[in-house]
Design a protein around this motif. Structure first.
Motif, mmCIF file in Angstrom:
data_model
loop_
_atom_site.group_PDB
_atom_site.id
_atom_site.type_symbol
_atom_site.label_atom_id
_atom_site.label_comp_id
_atom_site.label_asym_id
_atom_site.label_seq_id
_atom_site.Cartn_x
_atom_site.Cartn_y
_atom_site.Cartn_z
ATOM 1 N N VAL A 183 -8.686 -0.728 -5.473
ATOM 2 C CA VAL A 183 -8.359 -1.149 -4.109
ATOM 3 C C VAL A 183 -6.952 -0.669 -3.755
ATOM 4 C CG1 VAL A 183 -9.862 -3.173 -4.077
ATOM 5 C CG2 VAL A 183 -7.507 -3.411 -4.890
ATOM 6 N N ASP A 184 -6.716 -0.512 -2.457
ATOM 7 C CA ASP A 184 -5.384 -0.204 -1.948
ATOM 8 C C ASP A 184 -4.503 -1.452 -2.100
ATOM 9 O OD1 ASP A 184 -3.355 1.259 -0.828
ATOM 10 O OD2 ASP A 184 -4.436 1.763 1.016
ATOM 11 N N ASP A 185 -3.225 -1.312 -1.800
ATOM 12 C CA ASP A 185 -2.234 -2.333 -2.159
ATOM 13 C C ASP A 185 -2.549 -3.711 -1.564
ATOM 14 O OD1 ASP A 185 -0.023 -3.707 -2.994
ATOM 15 O OD2 ASP A 185 1.368 -2.716 -1.634
ATOM 16 N N PRO A 186 -2.902 -4.689 -2.407
ATOM 17 C CA PRO A 186 -3.174 -6.036 -1.891
ATOM 18 C C PRO A 186 -1.934 -6.717 -1.326
ATOM 19 C CG PRO A 186 -4.171 -5.721 -4.064
ATOM 20 C CD PRO A 186 -3.233 -4.573 -3.840
ATOM 21 N N MET A 188 0.239 -5.534 0.596
ATOM 22 C CA MET A 188 0.367 -5.156 1.999
ATOM 23 C C MET A 188 -0.933 -5.384 2.767
ATOM 24 S SD MET A 188 3.487 -4.396 1.924
ATOM 25 C CE MET A 188 3.760 -3.783 3.579
ATOM 26 N N HIS A 189 -1.854 -6.141 2.163
ATOM 27 C CA HIS A 189 -3.123 -6.498 2.810
ATOM 28 C C HIS A 189 -3.958 -5.255 3.146
ATOM 29 C CE1 HIS A 189 -1.248 -10.440 3.173
ATOM 30 N NE2 HIS A 189 -0.238 -9.858 3.777
ATOM 31 N N LEU A 190 -3.882 -4.241 2.305
ATOM 32 C CA LEU A 190 -4.637 -3.014 2.521
ATOM 33 C C LEU A 190 -5.897 -2.940 1.669
ATOM 34 C CD1 LEU A 190 -1.664 -0.464 2.576
ATOM 35 C CD2 LEU A 190 -2.847 -1.479 4.538
ATOM 36 N N ASP A 191 -6.129 -3.944 0.835
ATOM 37 C CA ASP A 191 -7.291 -3.910 -0.055
ATOM 38 C C ASP A 191 -8.573 -4.161 0.728
ATOM 39 O OD1 ASP A 191 -5.827 -6.513 0.057
ATOM 40 O OD2 ASP A 191 -7.599 -7.286 -0.983
ATOM 41 N N ARG A 192 -9.521 -3.275 0.507
ATOM 42 C CA ARG A 192 -10.876 -3.405 1.061
ATOM 43 C C ARG A 192 -11.821 -3.146 -0.097
ATOM 44 N NH1 ARG A 192 -7.746 -4.951 4.125
ATOM 45 N NH2 ARG A 192 -7.541 -4.550 6.363
ATOM 46 N N PHE A 193 -12.418 -4.191 -0.622
ATOM 47 C CA PHE A 193 -13.189 -4.043 -1.848
ATOM 48 C C PHE A 193 -14.409 -3.170 -1.581
ATOM 49 C CE2 PHE A 193 -15.545 -5.232 -5.623
ATOM 50 C CZ PHE A 193 -14.528 -5.342 -6.562
#
Length: 370
Positions: A183-186, A188-193
């Motif tokens: 996932v992208d950086d959690p 920065m709230h960029l995570d999209r599973f």
């Protein structure tokens, strides 16, 4: 007069202690350590050696740090896992790529952290005691200067490393069939599973139009204003799954937020890599972190531990050591690195040396037998 002398003496003592602590923290922040850990699992396959690199926060002038990174190639890993925050300024891109050059010939996977995307800004160090530095949930600020993360990504992928930003991949490494979910950086709230592997296969089989819609539905905006990587579409690299090879599903994220760890465990990951925490960076002896800069308990700010945590769980392994894989379903081993660098505007570390991790996954006959 005596009172004044006593006050001056006490003030001088505090000043000397503060200067000594600061000097120790500066020296300690460049006392690089290679941690050796082993994870013993049931079976009789060949060992798998994984080098975990994270949070170098490199400036071009960090010559000792860059030498340490380059020397990591001497560990002869089978796989490199990089969990982000490798640069802190544009001028660091070329030196970091040069330091990583020997390792780019080794199979590798990577995700980015916030300080790959944007330059660091000064923050009150005492503010971390109140909670993670992303309080308020804002991913963009006008004082955030974008960094050339695309140059890093292009070189990594050109050399064969796999970008795990909100996606899945497969690699055949050292006789193992490895599945990855990243996932992208959690922070920065960029995570999209990404969608489960079965759903991804169905999307790929249904044609390009549906793949495009799935990608768009999972886009996020990075703090530099650019679009996030598409997620939800499976990817196969060196994709033939061999018969009789040992298999493992590995999760990769920059920041070990509980929501991400829980999703990865539910997804079937048995080993998860993350960084971000700096191990607490400024710790009390012997290695007591005061903060984790995420929603993990500070006691889990670094080390190898099982997740979810249970009352009878062993303490996390903080230094070198070995762990035996448990057979319970619904748990995974999590490797959180304390990182190679430190915050750019707080370049001190105490009782928490900068580290890279060499994790040997060692199949041992007889483990787990009744």
């Amino acid at each position: 007069m005596r009172t004044s002398h006593a006050v001056l003496a006490a003030g001088g003592g505090f000043l000397a202690a503060g200067l000594a602590a600061g000097a120790y923290g500066l020296v300690h922040s460049h006392s690089y350590v290679l941690r050796r850990r082993s994870l013993l699992i049931p079976g009789g396959a060949s060992p798998l050696r994984i080098l975990h690199i994270s949070d170098a926060h490199t400036l071009a002038r960090h010559t000792k740090r860059l030498r340490f990174i380059r020397d990591l190639a001497d560990t002869a890993p089978d796989l490199v896992v990089l969990t982000g925050d490798m640069i802190a300024e544009p001028d660091a891109v070329a030196p970091v790529l040069d330091a990583l050059d020997p390792l780019l010939d080794v199979p590798g996977v990577f995700v980015f952290g916030s300080n790959d995307y944007v330059a660091p800004v000064f923050k009150n160090p005492f503010g971390y005691l109140r909670g993670p530095s992303n309080r308020g949930g804002k991913a963009r600020r006008p004082d955030h200067r974008p960094l050339p993360w695309r140059a890093l990504r292009a070189e990594f992928t050109t050399r064969g490393w796999v970008n795990l930003t909100n996606t899945r991949a497969k690699l055949s490494v050292a006789g193992w069939d490895l599945e990855f979910v990243g996932v992208d950086d959690p922070h920065m709230h960029l995570d999209r599973f990404p969608a489960p592997a079965e759903a991804s296969a169905e999307v790929e089989a249904s044609g390009p139009a549906k793949v495009g819609r799935a990608s768009e539905s999972t886009r996020a905006s990075r703090p530099d204003g650019s679009a996030g990587e598409p997620g939800g579409v499976g990817k196969s690299v060196d994709g033939v799954v061999g018969e009789g090879k040992p298999r493992m599903r590995i999760g990769v994220a920059h920041a070990p937020y509980q929501r991400v760890l829980n999703r990865m465990v539910a997804d079937g990951c048995s080993l998860i890599f993350a960084g971000h925490t700096h191990g607490g960076q400024v710790c009390l002896p012997p290695h007591r972190a005061l903060v984790s800069n995420c929603d993990l308990d500070p006691s889990l700010a670094s080390g190898l531990f099982d997740w979810p945590r249970f009352a009878d769980s062993e303490p996390p392994i903080k230094g070198d050591g070995a762990a035996i894989a448990k057979e319970e379903s619904g748990t995974a081993w999590v490797q959180v690195s304390a990182g190679i660098g430190s915050a750019t505007y707080m370049p001190l570390r105490t009782f928490c040396p900068p580290e890279a991790i060499l994790l040997d996954v060692v199949p041992v006959s007889g483990i787990g037998a009744a």
